[in-house]
Motif scaffolding. Structure first.
Motif, PDB file in Angstrom:
ATOM      1  N   LEU A  12     -11.810  46.940  35.498  1.00 57.63           N
ATOM      2  CA  LEU A  12     -10.783  45.940  35.803  1.00 57.63           C
ATOM      3  C   LEU A  12      -9.420  46.594  36.002  1.00 57.63           C
ATOM      4  O   LEU A  12      -8.678  46.244  36.928  1.00 57.63           O
ATOM      5  CB  LEU A  12     -10.687  44.912  34.676  1.00 57.63           C
ATOM      6  N   PHE A  13      -9.096  47.512  35.128  1.00 60.91           N
ATOM      7  CA  PHE A  13      -7.804  48.195  35.213  1.00 60.91           C
ATOM      8  C   PHE A  13      -7.649  48.899  36.556  1.00 60.91           C
ATOM      9  O   PHE A  13      -6.648  48.743  37.253  1.00 60.91           O
ATOM     10  CB  PHE A  13      -7.657  49.190  34.051  1.00 60.91           C
ATOM     11  N   PHE A  14      -8.659  49.690  36.927  1.00 58.30           N
ATOM     12  CA  PHE A  14      -8.537  50.461  38.157  1.00 58.30           C
ATOM     13  C   PHE A  14      -8.701  49.605  39.411  1.00 58.30           C
ATOM     14  O   PHE A  14      -8.225  49.983  40.478  1.00 58.30           O
ATOM     15  CB  PHE A  14      -9.471  51.663  38.144  1.00 58.30           C
ATOM     16  N   ALA A  15      -9.341  48.472  39.292  1.00 52.45           N
ATOM     17  CA  ALA A  15      -9.363  47.537  40.427  1.00 52.45           C
ATOM     18  C   ALA A  15      -7.938  47.053  40.710  1.00 52.45           C
ATOM     19  O   ALA A  15      -7.520  46.955  41.869  1.00 52.45           O
ATOM     20  CB  ALA A  15     -10.291  46.366  40.140  1.00 52.45           C
ATOM     21  N   GLU A  16      -7.171  46.779  39.654  1.00 50.88           N
ATOM     22  CA  GLU A  16      -5.773  46.364  39.835  1.00 50.88           C
ATOM     23  C   GLU A  16      -4.915  47.522  40.324  1.00 50.88           C
ATOM     24  O   GLU A  16      -4.046  47.346  41.182  1.00 50.88           O
ATOM     25  CB  GLU A  16      -5.207  45.790  38.535  1.00 50.88           C
ATOM     26  N   VAL A  17      -5.162  48.724  39.800  1.00 49.76           N
ATOM     27  CA  VAL A  17      -4.443  49.905  40.287  1.00 49.76           C
ATOM     28  C   VAL A  17      -4.694  50.065  41.781  1.00 49.76           C
ATOM     29  O   VAL A  17      -3.766  50.288  42.564  1.00 49.76           O
ATOM     30  CB  VAL A  17      -4.874  51.183  39.516  1.00 49.76           C
ATOM     31  N   GLN A  18      -5.942  49.922  42.200  1.00 48.26           N
ATOM     32  CA  GLN A  18      -6.291  50.048  43.608  1.00 48.26           C
ATOM     33  C   GLN A  18      -5.567  48.997  44.447  1.00 48.26           C
ATOM     34  O   GLN A  18      -5.037  49.305  45.517  1.00 48.26           O
ATOM     35  CB  GLN A  18      -7.804  49.919  43.784  1.00 48.26           C
ATOM     36  N   THR A  19      -5.497  47.764  43.952  1.00 45.32           N
ATOM     37  CA  THR A  19      -4.784  46.695  44.663  1.00 45.32           C
ATOM     38  C   THR A  19      -3.316  47.053  44.846  1.00 45.32           C
ATOM     39  O   THR A  19      -2.754  46.914  45.933  1.00 45.32           O
ATOM     40  CB  THR A  19      -4.915  45.356  43.897  1.00 45.32           C
ATOM     41  N   GLN A  20      -2.680  47.524  43.775  1.00 51.74           N
ATOM     42  CA  GLN A  20      -1.263  47.890  43.841  1.00 51.74           C
ATOM     43  C   GLN A  20      -1.028  49.036  44.831  1.00 51.74           C
ATOM     44  O   GLN A  20      -0.076  49.015  45.612  1.00 51.74           O
ATOM     45  CB  GLN A  20      -0.734  48.266  42.452  1.00 51.74           C
ATOM     46  N   ARG A  41      -3.286  66.775  29.834  1.00 50.40           N
ATOM     47  CA  ARG A  41      -3.719  66.560  28.451  1.00 50.40           C
ATOM     48  C   ARG A  41      -3.774  65.072  28.138  1.00 50.40           C
ATOM     49  O   ARG A  41      -3.101  64.268  28.784  1.00 50.40           O
ATOM     50  CB  ARG A  41      -2.740  67.227  27.487  1.00 50.40           C
ATOM     51  N   ASN A  42      -4.555  64.743  27.139  1.00 59.39           N
ATOM     52  CA  ASN A  42      -4.619  63.370  26.659  1.00 59.39           C
ATOM     53  C   ASN A  42      -3.198  62.911  26.308  1.00 59.39           C
ATOM     54  O   ASN A  42      -2.491  63.586  25.579  1.00 59.39           O
ATOM     55  CB  ASN A  42      -5.527  63.297  25.424  1.00 59.39           C
ATOM     56  N   GLY A  43      -2.772  61.781  26.871  1.00 62.21           N
ATOM     57  CA  GLY A  43      -1.431  61.269  26.606  1.00 62.21           C
ATOM     58  C   GLY A  43      -0.419  61.583  27.696  1.00 62.21           C
ATOM     59  O   GLY A  43       0.626  60.951  27.764  1.00 62.21           O
ATOM     60  N   ASP A  44      -0.697  62.572  28.555  1.00 64.66           N
ATOM     61  CA  ASP A  44       0.182  62.809  29.702  1.00 64.66           C
ATOM     62  C   ASP A  44       0.168  61.563  30.577  1.00 64.66           C
ATOM     63  O   ASP A  44      -0.765  60.757  30.517  1.00 64.66           O
ATOM     64  CB  ASP A  44      -0.322  63.988  30.552  1.00 64.66           C
ATOM     65  N   GLU A  45       1.177  61.428  31.404  1.00 65.07           N
ATOM     66  CA  GLU A  45       1.183  60.350  32.379  1.00 65.07           C
ATOM     67  C   GLU A  45       1.184  60.961  33.767  1.00 65.07           C
ATOM     68  O   GLU A  45       1.706  62.063  33.971  1.00 65.07           O
ATOM     69  CB  GLU A  45       2.401  59.455  32.182  1.00 65.07           C
ATOM     70  N   VAL A  46       0.558  60.257  34.707  1.00 63.80           N
ATOM     71  CA  VAL A  46       0.507  60.735  36.087  1.00 63.80           C
ATOM     72  C   VAL A  46       0.947  59.625  37.021  1.00 63.80           C
ATOM     73  O   VAL A  46       0.791  58.440  36.727  1.00 63.80           O
ATOM     74  CB  VAL A  46      -0.905  61.227  36.479  1.00 63.80           C
ATOM     75  N   LEU A  47       1.513  60.039  38.146  1.00 61.88           N
ATOM     76  CA  LEU A  47       1.936  59.103  39.179  1.00 61.88           C
ATOM     77  C   LEU A  47       0.898  59.126  40.292  1.00 61.88           C
ATOM     78  O   LEU A  47       0.542  60.192  40.798  1.00 61.88           O
ATOM     79  CB  LEU A  47       3.303  59.486  39.733  1.00 61.88           C
ATOM     80  N   LEU A  48       0.424  57.941  40.646  1.00 63.93           N
ATOM     81  CA  LEU A  48      -0.600  57.796  41.674  1.00 63.93           C
ATOM     82  C   LEU A  48       0.000  57.151  42.909  1.00 63.93           C
ATOM     83  O   LEU A  48       0.866  56.286  42.801  1.00 63.93           O
ATOM     84  CB  LEU A  48      -1.736  56.900  41.165  1.00 63.93           C
ATOM     85  N   GLN A  49      -0.498  57.566  44.064  1.00 64.21           N
ATOM     86  CA  GLN A  49      -0.107  56.892  45.291  1.00 64.21           C
ATOM     87  C   GLN A  49      -1.265  56.953  46.274  1.00 64.21           C
ATOM     88  O   GLN A  49      -2.239  57.672  46.065  1.00 64.21           O
ATOM     89  CB  GLN A  49       1.168  57.464  45.883  1.00 64.21           C
ATOM     90  N   SER A  50      -1.127  56.220  47.337  1.00 62.53           N
ATOM     91  CA  SER A  50      -2.176  56.126  48.345  1.00 62.53           C
ATOM     92  C   SER A  50      -2.448  57.484  48.973  1.00 62.53           C
ATOM     93  O   SER A  50      -1.520  58.190  49.356  1.00 62.53           O
ATOM     94  CB  SER A  50      -1.756  55.115  49.413  1.00 62.53           C
ATOM     95  N   PRO A  51      -3.728  57.854  49.078  1.00 61.49           N
ATOM     96  CA  PRO A  51      -4.048  59.148  49.696  1.00 61.49           C
ATOM     97  C   PRO A  51      -4.161  59.032  51.213  1.00 61.49           C
ATOM     98  O   PRO A  51      -4.608  58.022  51.746  1.00 61.49           O
ATOM     99  CB  PRO A  51      -5.406  59.482  49.087  1.00 61.49           C
ATOM    100  N   ASP A  52      -3.722  60.075  51.911  1.00 61.52           N
ATOM    101  CA  ASP A  52      -3.979  60.204  53.342  1.00 61.52           C
ATOM    102  C   ASP A  52      -5.278  60.987  53.492  1.00 61.52           C
ATOM    103  O   ASP A  52      -5.731  61.631  52.540  1.00 61.52           O
ATOM    104  CB  ASP A  52      -2.850  60.990  54.022  1.00 61.52           C
ATOM    105  N   SER A  53      -5.855  60.980  54.666  1.00 58.03           N
ATOM    106  CA  SER A  53      -7.094  61.734  54.871  1.00 58.03           C
ATOM    107  C   SER A  53      -6.886  63.225  54.607  1.00 58.03           C
ATOM    108  O   SER A  53      -7.781  63.902  54.120  1.00 58.03           O
ATOM    109  CB  SER A  53      -7.634  61.508  56.282  1.00 58.03           C
ATOM    110  N   LYS A  54      -5.680  63.740  54.861  1.00 60.19           N
ATOM    111  CA  LYS A  54      -5.404  65.168  54.611  1.00 60.19           C
ATOM    112  C   LYS A  54      -5.324  65.477  53.113  1.00 60.19           C
ATOM    113  O   LYS A  54      -5.424  66.637  52.715  1.00 60.19           O
ATOM    114  CB  LYS A  54      -4.123  65.605  55.315  1.00 60.19           C
ATOM    115  N   ASP A  55      -5.151  64.452  52.277  1.00 58.55           N
ATOM    116  CA  ASP A  55      -5.078  64.655  50.832  1.00 58.55           C
ATOM    117  C   ASP A  55      -6.452  64.825  50.200  1.00 58.55           C
ATOM    118  O   ASP A  55      -6.561  65.292  49.069  1.00 58.55           O
ATOM    119  CB  ASP A  55      -4.382  63.471  50.159  1.00 58.55           C
ATOM    120  N   ILE A  56      -7.507  64.428  50.900  1.00 60.22           N
ATOM    121  CA  ILE A  56      -8.859  64.512  50.359  1.00 60.22           C
ATOM    122  C   ILE A  56      -9.422  65.879  50.726  1.00 60.22           C
ATOM    123  O   ILE A  56     -10.128  66.048  51.708  1.00 60.22           O
ATOM    124  CB  ILE A  56      -9.760  63.380  50.930  1.00 60.22           C
ATOM    125  N   ARG A  57      -9.050  66.874  49.912  1.00 59.38           N
ATOM    126  CA  ARG A  57      -9.498  68.236  50.158  1.00 59.38           C
ATOM    127  C   ARG A  57      -9.656  68.973  48.836  1.00 59.38           C
ATOM    128  O   ARG A  57      -9.159  68.529  47.799  1.00 59.38           O
ATOM    129  CB  ARG A  57      -8.536  68.964  51.081  1.00 59.38           C
TER     130      ARG A  57
END
Length: 157
Positions: A12-20, A41-57
């Motif tokens: 559920l969480f990642f379905a909403e992340v995907q929507t955003q 590491r456990n507890g770090d935070e990361v920033l996610l954004q939409s991938p382009d086709s060139k990012d999938i490598r």
């Protein structure tokens, strides 16, 4: 001040992340688990954004739905057409399989305390590829890193 926690199933969480992300937004989440140790590491935070086709490598860190585990934040170890193989930096045996269409997001930044760094640079990806290439031997490096981490944690106590 007490803060209340709400636990939401990953699906559920990642379905909403995907929507955003599909709406063009960037999403910041907390890393759980040790599968990306020593780089995340456990507890770090990361920033996610939409991938382009060139990012999938190879070497890129992504969030994807997989065949083995509902969703993971791992490094791309191999791209074969639309099929991708993922491996956590701290894993030595557990590979996940997915496709380019099932990649939710790319990881661009990491936040640890007051420190911030980019994960999606050419240098970071090259470093990730070198780490992937060390696969047969990295279990020894990981063992030493885990022991050092535990030793330092015990000294703090």
């Amino acid at each position: 001040m007490l803060s209340e926690s709400i636990y939401i199933p990953n699906e559920l969480f990642f379905a909403e992340v995907q929507t955003q992300i599909q709406q063009g937004k960037k999403v910041r989440i907390r890393v759980r688990g040790g599968s990306m140790f020593p780089f995340l590491r456990n507890g770090d935070e990361v920033l996610l954004q939409s991938p382009d086709s060139k990012d999938i490598r190879r070497g890129a860190v992504v969030v994807a739905f997989t065949d083995e585990i509902p969703v993971v934040l791992h490094r791309i170890a191999k791209v074969d057409g639309t099929s991708i193989t993922l491996l956590g930096d701290g894993n030595t045996r557990q590979w996940e399989h997915s496709s380019t269409e099932r990649v939710i997001a790319k990881v661009t930044h990491c936040y640890r305390g007051k420190k911030t760094w980019r994960i999606d640079t050419r240098f970071a990806r090259l470093f990730g590829c070198l780490w992937l290439a060390m696969h047969p031997w990295r279990k020894f490096v990981l063992l030493a890193a885990w022991r050092l981490k535990n030793f330092l944690l015990r000294r703090k106590q």
